[in-house]
Scaffold this motif. Structure first.
Motif, PDB file in Angstrom:
ATOM      1  N   VAL A  91      -1.597   5.364   5.801  1.00 50.70           N
ATOM      2  CA  VAL A  91      -2.130   4.799   4.560  1.00 50.70           C
ATOM      3  C   VAL A  91      -3.642   4.972   4.564  1.00 50.70           C
ATOM      4  O   VAL A  91      -4.251   5.180   5.612  1.00 50.70           O
ATOM      5  CB  VAL A  91      -1.768   3.303   4.403  1.00 50.70           C
ATOM      6  N   VAL A  92      -4.253   4.861   3.389  1.00 51.89           N
ATOM      7  CA  VAL A  92      -5.701   4.958   3.294  1.00 51.89           C
ATOM      8  C   VAL A  92      -6.319   3.648   3.758  1.00 51.89           C
ATOM      9  O   VAL A  92      -5.946   2.571   3.294  1.00 51.89           O
ATOM     10  CB  VAL A  92      -6.143   5.271   1.852  1.00 51.89           C
ATOM     11  N   ASP A  93      -7.276   3.748   4.689  1.00 52.07           N
ATOM     12  CA  ASP A  93      -8.078   2.606   5.122  1.00 52.07           C
ATOM     13  C   ASP A  93      -9.375   2.661   4.325  1.00 52.07           C
ATOM     14  O   ASP A  93     -10.219   3.526   4.572  1.00 52.07           O
ATOM     15  CB  ASP A  93      -8.371   2.701   6.616  1.00 52.07           C
ATOM     16  N   PRO A  94      -9.555   1.776   3.331  1.00 55.93           N
ATOM     17  CA  PRO A  94     -10.743   1.860   2.476  1.00 55.93           C
ATOM     18  C   PRO A  94     -12.055   1.589   3.227  1.00 55.93           C
ATOM     19  O   PRO A  94     -13.093   2.102   2.845  1.00 55.93           O
ATOM     20  CB  PRO A  94     -10.500   0.816   1.395  1.00 55.93           C
ATOM     21  N   GLN A  95     -12.019   0.794   4.294  1.00 55.62           N
ATOM     22  CA  GLN A  95     -13.240   0.543   5.058  1.00 55.62           C
ATOM     23  C   GLN A  95     -13.678   1.782   5.840  1.00 55.62           C
ATOM     24  O   GLN A  95     -14.855   2.069   5.949  1.00 55.62           O
ATOM     25  CB  GLN A  95     -13.062  -0.638   6.029  1.00 55.62           C
ATOM     26  N   ARG A  96     -12.733   2.505   6.399  1.00 49.13           N
ATOM     27  CA  ARG A  96     -13.050   3.702   7.175  1.00 49.13           C
ATOM     28  C   ARG A  96     -13.138   4.951   6.301  1.00 49.13           C
ATOM     29  O   ARG A  96     -13.699   5.959   6.707  1.00 49.13           O
ATOM     30  CB  ARG A  96     -11.986   3.944   8.247  1.00 49.13           C
ATOM     31  N   VAL A  99       0.848  -1.188   0.000  1.00 48.10           N
ATOM     32  CA  VAL A  99       0.000   0.000   0.000  1.00 48.10           C
ATOM     33  C   VAL A  99       0.888   1.244   0.000  1.00 48.10           C
ATOM     34  O   VAL A  99       1.879   1.307   0.729  1.00 48.10           O
ATOM     35  CB  VAL A  99      -0.923   0.008   1.246  1.00 48.10           C
ATOM     36  N   ASP A 151      -1.365   0.523  13.213  1.00 52.80           N
ATOM     37  CA  ASP A 151      -2.683   0.067  13.682  1.00 52.80           C
ATOM     38  C   ASP A 151      -3.067  -1.285  13.095  1.00 52.80           C
ATOM     39  O   ASP A 151      -3.989  -1.931  13.572  1.00 52.80           O
ATOM     40  CB  ASP A 151      -3.773   1.069  13.312  1.00 52.80           C
ATOM     41  N   TYR A 152      -2.391  -1.705  12.047  1.00 49.99           N
ATOM     42  CA  TYR A 152      -2.705  -2.968  11.381  1.00 49.99           C
ATOM     43  C   TYR A 152      -1.868  -4.087  11.990  1.00 49.99           C
ATOM     44  O   TYR A 152      -0.640  -3.977  12.069  1.00 49.99           O
ATOM     45  CB  TYR A 152      -2.402  -2.884   9.885  1.00 49.99           C
ATOM     46  N   ARG A 163      -4.947   6.105   8.163  1.00 54.11           N
ATOM     47  CA  ARG A 163      -4.754   5.297   9.373  1.00 54.11           C
ATOM     48  C   ARG A 163      -3.267   4.968   9.504  1.00 54.11           C
ATOM     49  O   ARG A 163      -2.611   4.648   8.508  1.00 54.11           O
ATOM     50  CB  ARG A 163      -5.579   4.019   9.233  1.00 54.11           C
ATOM     51  N   VAL A 187       0.055   2.912   9.902  1.00 55.81           N
ATOM     52  CA  VAL A 187       0.368   1.528   9.527  1.00 55.81           C
ATOM     53  C   VAL A 187       0.497   0.639  10.757  1.00 55.81           C
ATOM     54  O   VAL A 187       0.194  -0.551  10.699  1.00 55.81           O
ATOM     55  CB  VAL A 187       1.661   1.449   8.683  1.00 55.81           C
TER      56      VAL A 187
END
Length: 128
Positions: A38-43, A24, A51-52, A47, A49
């Protein structure tokens, strides 16, 4: 395949039981912590990195600083056409990176755009 983005960095994720491994683009950096975002597509938001749970590491990407027209250049592959035949495509543009690298970008008959770094040769424009 070569990766390009504005920051010059990619986030690598190993994947989990519910998510596949992925690469990503880093969009920016948190001003307080310095963490890559990075872009969180669900939110639908940026966000960190970290956090993942499957975040692995960061890798350098090429940072594009300019694009110039293809100028009549063509990319040629000896055996990438139908049934292993030769293939020649127009260079649509050259992407210029922060390090000065010029990457040819081609477009095929269906409109698919890709880099041509794997071409067997680059053919200069024909002289008038």
């Amino acid at each position: 395949m070569r990766y390009f983005n504005l920051t010059g960095w990619l986030a690598i994720f190993n994947g989990t039981e519910s998510a596949i491994g992925r690469t990503v683009a880093v969009e920016t950096w948190d001003e307080t912590t310095g963490t890559a975002l990075v872009v969180d597509p669900q939110r639908g938001a940026l966000r960190p990195v970290t956090d993942y749970p499957d975040f692995s590491h960061l890798e350098r990407a090429d940072r594009v600083v300019a694009a110039v027209p293809g100028g009549g250049w063509r990319a040629h592959w000896k055996d990438e056409g139908p049934n292993g035949t030769p293939l020649t495509e127009q260079v649509l543009a050259w992407l210029i990176t922060a390090t000065g690298r010029a990457t040819p970008i081609t477009v095929d008959a269906t409109g698919h755009v890709d880099d041509a770094e794997g071409a067997d040769r680059l053919i200069p424009p024909e002289e008038d």
